[in-house]
Design an enzyme around this catalytic site. Structure first.
Site, PDB file in Angstrom:
ATOM      1  N   ALA A 167      77.789  63.510  66.584  1.00 39.70           N
ATOM      2  CA  ALA A 167      77.213  64.202  67.734  1.00 39.70           C
ATOM      3  C   ALA A 167      75.710  63.975  67.800  1.00 39.70           C
ATOM      4  O   ALA A 167      75.152  63.664  68.865  1.00 39.70           O
ATOM      5  CB  ALA A 167      77.530  65.699  67.646  1.00 39.70           C
ATOM      6  N   GLN A 202      77.983  70.542  62.512  1.00 39.25           N
ATOM      7  CA  GLN A 202      76.982  69.689  61.873  1.00 39.25           C
ATOM      8  C   GLN A 202      77.354  68.200  61.967  1.00 39.25           C
ATOM      9  O   GLN A 202      76.995  67.404  61.100  1.00 39.25           O
ATOM     10  CB  GLN A 202      76.807  70.101  60.415  1.00 39.25           C
ATOM     11  CG  GLN A 202      76.002  71.361  60.200  1.00 39.25           C
ATOM     12  CD  GLN A 202      74.524  71.173  60.512  1.00 39.25           C
ATOM     13  OE1 GLN A 202      74.013  70.061  60.572  1.00 39.25           O
ATOM     14  NE2 GLN A 202      73.817  72.287  60.711  1.00 39.25           N
ATOM     15  N   SER A 203      78.019  67.824  63.042  1.00 38.09           N
ATOM     16  CA  SER A 203      78.494  66.453  63.206  1.00 38.09           C
ATOM     17  C   SER A 203      77.365  65.429  63.249  1.00 38.09           C
ATOM     18  O   SER A 203      76.443  65.529  64.069  1.00 38.09           O
ATOM     19  CB  SER A 203      79.309  66.356  64.501  1.00 38.09           C
ATOM     20  OG  SER A 203      79.516  65.015  64.880  1.00 38.09           O
ATOM     21  N   ASN A 204      77.447  64.421  62.380  1.00 41.50           N
ATOM     22  CA  ASN A 204      76.510  63.289  62.440  1.00 41.50           C
ATOM     23  C   ASN A 204      76.744  62.455  63.700  1.00 41.50           C
ATOM     24  O   ASN A 204      75.796  61.956  64.313  1.00 41.50           O
ATOM     25  CB  ASN A 204      76.681  62.396  61.209  1.00 41.50           C
ATOM     26  CG  ASN A 204      76.270  63.084  59.937  1.00 41.50           C
ATOM     27  OD1 ASN A 204      75.193  63.630  59.831  1.00 41.50           O
ATOM     28  ND2 ASN A 204      77.149  63.067  58.946  1.00 41.50           N
TER      29      ASN A 204
END
Length: 337
Positions: A84, A80-82
């Site tokens: 990325a 859930q990387s912001n």
């Protein structure tokens, strides 16, 4: 300092400065007499990709990728990387292909976490996603992908988690000057500038920018949301030192310049805490503003705790940098419900 920075390749993703706002209703809700006024810098209000602090870093990273003639941008992060998600959006804006090496760093397997939030947006922005277990070396996989693409006649630019390289940190060195200019316009000086500390780049960049401008980098205080406190301090110190070296080789940090605080990490990165849930709800219900559950929510919980226990009583105004991450709220729907 800023004149030196803007000579570096830069792909503009922001449209001017982000605003600083006072949270008067929140102050009233906390009911604390003699406590500092609370302000927020709205780095969640950026147009590309839903906004967030990573765009400041990506201006320099995408800029260098384009300057090197790259056609693909590769980076890493948790599922859930912001970073990325914003890398995918910024790459789309710049006309680059984007590949994301995303790991199952957080042991969550509910439908909302696996398919909603940033995961949904990564696909929408057209990124190619490589999913891997949480214990792999994601950066090594990203570099391997770059080699394979090179064999196909393509050229990839690779950056690690959070975009927190010394070059990426320049985005928040510029932000430090932006904050100082806004302080002058508002006629105040923030006693503390509070940020969450994940990959450490936001804190390191702000500290480097303040130090290079002759200000006090110890005004920046971060709450670790990823690493144990000693590791977070060590990484932030090293990254800030390297970022400052890019800007001003004549300046150096002393130990007291870098302030990293613990107490809000809980059971680990991406794991909800009761304090985070309260902070997210309190800010939403008093100000109509949205904190994310992984970074800003935990750091703001630290701010609330410090105000309630009186440790910041009689200090000057406090600034909290809202780093974005709104899509994460949808991925954490079960916890918030």
């Amino acid at each position: 300092m800023l004149d030196q920075l803007v000579r570096r390749p830069r792909f503009l993703l922001l449209e001017g400065r982000t605003p600083i706002q006072r949270l008067i209703r929140l102050e009233q809700s906390l009911g604390c007499h003699g406590c500092p006024p609370i302000y927020v810098k709205r780095d969640d209000l950026m147009g590309v990709g839903g906004g967030g602090n990573k765009l400041r870093k990506l201006e320099f990273l995408i800029g260098e990728a384009l300057d090197q003639g790259c056609d693909t941008f590769i980076t890493t992060g948790a599922r859930q990387s912001n970073h990325a998600r914003l890398s995918a959006a910024a790459a789309a804006r710049a006309g680059l292909s984007c590949e994301l090496v995303l790991t199952d760093t957080v042991a969550r397997y509910d439908e909302a976490y696996l398919r909603n939030g940033n995961v949904l947006l990564d696909d929408l922005f057209g990124a190619t996603v490589l999913r891997r277990p949480g214990d792999v070396d994601a950066f090594a996989i990203a570099e391997e992908r770059a080699v394979l693409l090179s064999a196909e006649g393509r050229r990839a630019y690779v950056v690690g988690s959070g975009g927190s390289s010394p070059l990426g940190c320049l985005g928040y060195a510029v932000c430090a000057e932006e904050i100082m200019a806004q302080e002058a316009e508002l006629g105040l000086r923030f006693s503390r500038i509070i940020v969450p500390n994940g990959s450490s780049g936001t804190h390191a960049g702000l500290a480097a920018g303040l130090k290079a401008a002759g200000d006090e980098p110890s005004r920046v205080e971060s709450f670790t949301v990823l690493a144990p406190i000693e590791k977070a301090r060590a990484v932030t110190n090293e990254l800030a030192r390297r970022a400052l070296g890019v800007i001003d080789r004549a300046s150096t940090f002393v130990a007291s310049d870098i302030v990293v605080t613990d107490g809000q990490l809980g059971d680990g990165y991406g794991v909800p805490t009761e304090a985070m849930l309260e902070a997210v709800r309190l800010v939403a219900r008093s100000e109509g503003l949205l904190l994310d559950p992984v970074y800003g929510g935990k750091a703001f919980a630290g701010l609330i705790a410090a105000i309630r226990n009186g440790s910041w009583r009689s200090e000057g105004p406090v600034l909290f940098v809202m780093t974005g991450g709104l899509p994460g709220l949808f991925a954490y729907e079960p916890a918030l419900r």
